[in-house]
Design a protein around this motif. Structure first.
Motif, PDB file in Angstrom:
ATOM      1  N   ILE A   1       0.819  -1.209   0.000  1.00 19.44           N
ATOM      2  CA  ILE A   1       0.000   0.000   0.000  1.00 19.44           C
ATOM      3  C   ILE A   1       0.858   1.266   0.000  1.00 19.44           C
ATOM      4  CG2 ILE A   1      -1.654   1.355   1.373  1.00 19.44           C
ATOM      5  CD1 ILE A   1      -2.952  -1.150   2.275  1.00 19.44           C
ATOM      6  N   LEU A   2       2.021   1.191   0.631  1.00 24.22           N
ATOM      7  CA  LEU A   2       2.796   2.396   0.923  1.00 24.22           C
ATOM      8  C   LEU A   2       3.196   3.210  -0.311  1.00 24.22           C
ATOM      9  CD1 LEU A   2       5.006   1.045   3.850  1.00 24.22           C
ATOM     10  CD2 LEU A   2       2.922   2.429   3.979  1.00 24.22           C
ATOM     11  N   PRO A   3       3.750   2.608  -1.375  1.00 22.40           N
ATOM     12  CA  PRO A   3       4.099   3.442  -2.544  1.00 22.40           C
ATOM     13  C   PRO A   3       2.895   4.167  -3.133  1.00 22.40           C
ATOM     14  CG  PRO A   3       5.168   1.304  -2.686  1.00 22.40           C
ATOM     15  CD  PRO A   3       4.182   1.213  -1.570  1.00 22.40           C
ATOM     16  N   PHE A   4       1.752   3.495  -3.205  1.00 19.80           N
ATOM     17  CA  PHE A   4       0.545   4.124  -3.729  1.00 19.80           C
ATOM     18  C   PHE A   4       0.103   5.269  -2.825  1.00 19.80           C
ATOM     19  CE2 PHE A   4       0.477  -0.005  -5.750  1.00 19.80           C
ATOM     20  CZ  PHE A   4      -0.038   0.253  -7.018  1.00 19.80           C
ATOM     21  N   ALA A   5       0.232   5.078  -1.513  1.00 20.55           N
ATOM     22  CA  ALA A   5      -0.194   6.114  -0.575  1.00 20.55           C
ATOM     23  C   ALA A   5       0.679   7.359  -0.685  1.00 20.55           C
ATOM     24  CB  ALA A   5      -0.160   5.568   0.854  1.00 20.55           C
ATOM     25  N   VAL A   6       1.987   7.166  -0.876  1.00 24.22           N
ATOM     26  CA  VAL A   6       2.889   8.315  -1.018  1.00 24.22           C
ATOM     27  C   VAL A   6       2.519   9.117  -2.257  1.00 24.22           C
ATOM     28  CG1 VAL A   6       5.264   9.045  -1.388  1.00 24.22           C
ATOM     29  CG2 VAL A   6       4.773   7.211   0.242  1.00 24.22           C
TER      30      VAL A   6
END
Length: 276
Positions: free
Chosen positions: A117-122
């Motif tokens: 999820i993290l790359p998309f959230a950034v």
């Protein structure tokens, strides 16, 4: 981005006009992704990722990502069709937005991997910030036409400074997260978790494309390689380990050369569009 509605319209009509655009749906998708990621993060830090709420918010996050990247790909495809331009499949796959759309779909239907999820959230943080500065704030607070008035509100100026100051660092963070995620998927494959080898193959293809197109990924790989080289140069390290590392680098280099997509799309490709 399309300009905000005319300042001469009443606030209600400006908001209605803004909400009826495809671009607003894109913005709403990024907001949904961020909210879902935050809620899932709460489940993660409380060791409750097996709950129904965690599973729901995880899927909603990637469903939102699918919608946002799908909108961008659709708009780009429609623009090319209107211009009479047609692209082959390989050429289409060099578009970063297509790559992220495919990965969003893969993560949507795969088992939970929180780091995914993290790359998309950034990315969503900056997309939401940019849209708010360019469209939302000017709709709520149109710039004054009075001579000498400030063209932007304080909020818009703050967001602009935030994006300018933290964008490059955040893209480097995304690159590092994507590298870490590859090793996370590799770990699942080595444990022979269901579907993990297929996921590793798909994510490796995605990451290879990211390396070819993103200077941030290239920089992160270069730094990681240099650190490992420095560590293994220590005389206390067994020669077999250094030889193994050299062999591994050579294999990766050969695989990278063999999978250079530019060889199959007609030499030097045009600069890819940034993920949106």
């Amino acid at each position: 981005m399309a300009p905000p509605p005319p300042a001469t319209l009443p606030l209600g009509q400006r908001l209605a006009a803004l909400a009826q655009t495809l671009q607003f749906a894109w913005f709403a998708g990024h907001v949904s992704l961020l909210l879902s990621a935050l809620r899932y993060g709460l489940s993660y830090i409380t060791f409750n990722t097996s709950s129904k709420m965690a599973a729901f918010t995880y899927r909603v996050a990637f469903l939102s990502a699918t919608v946002t990247y799908g909108i961008v790909v659709y708009k780009a495809y429609r623009a090319r069709m209107r211009a009479g331009k047609q692209s082959g499949v390989l050429s289409l796959l060099t578009d970063e937005n297509v790559q992220y759309l495919i990965m969003a779909l893969v993560w949507l239907f795969s088992r939970q991997i929180p780091a995914a999820i993290l790359p998309f959230a950034v990315y969503s943080v900056f997309h939401v910030a940019t849209y708010a500065r360019s469209n939302l704030i000017p709709t709520l607070q149109p710039a004054s036409s009075t001579p000498g008035a400030k063209p932007q509100s304080a909020a818009a100026e703050f967001i602009g400074k935030f994006v300018k100051d933290y964008y490059d660092g955040s893209m480097t963070l995304v690159a590092v997260l994507e590298i870490v995620l590859w090793f996370r998927v590799l770990g699942s494959a080595l444990l022979f978790q269901t579907g993990s080898w297929i996921l590793l193959a798909v994510y490796t293809v995605f990451f290879r494309a990211r390396y070819a197109q993103s200077p941030f990924v290239q920089g992160a790989i270069t730094q990681l390689t240099a650190r490992l080289d420095a560590q293994l140069a220590n005389q206390s390290i067994p020669p077999a380990a250094r030889q193994g590392w050299a062999t591994f680098k050579n294999i990766v280099r050969q695989a990278s050369d063999a999978t250079d997509i530019r060889k199959y799309v007609g030499g030097q490709q045009s600069a890819p569009k940034k993920a949106q």
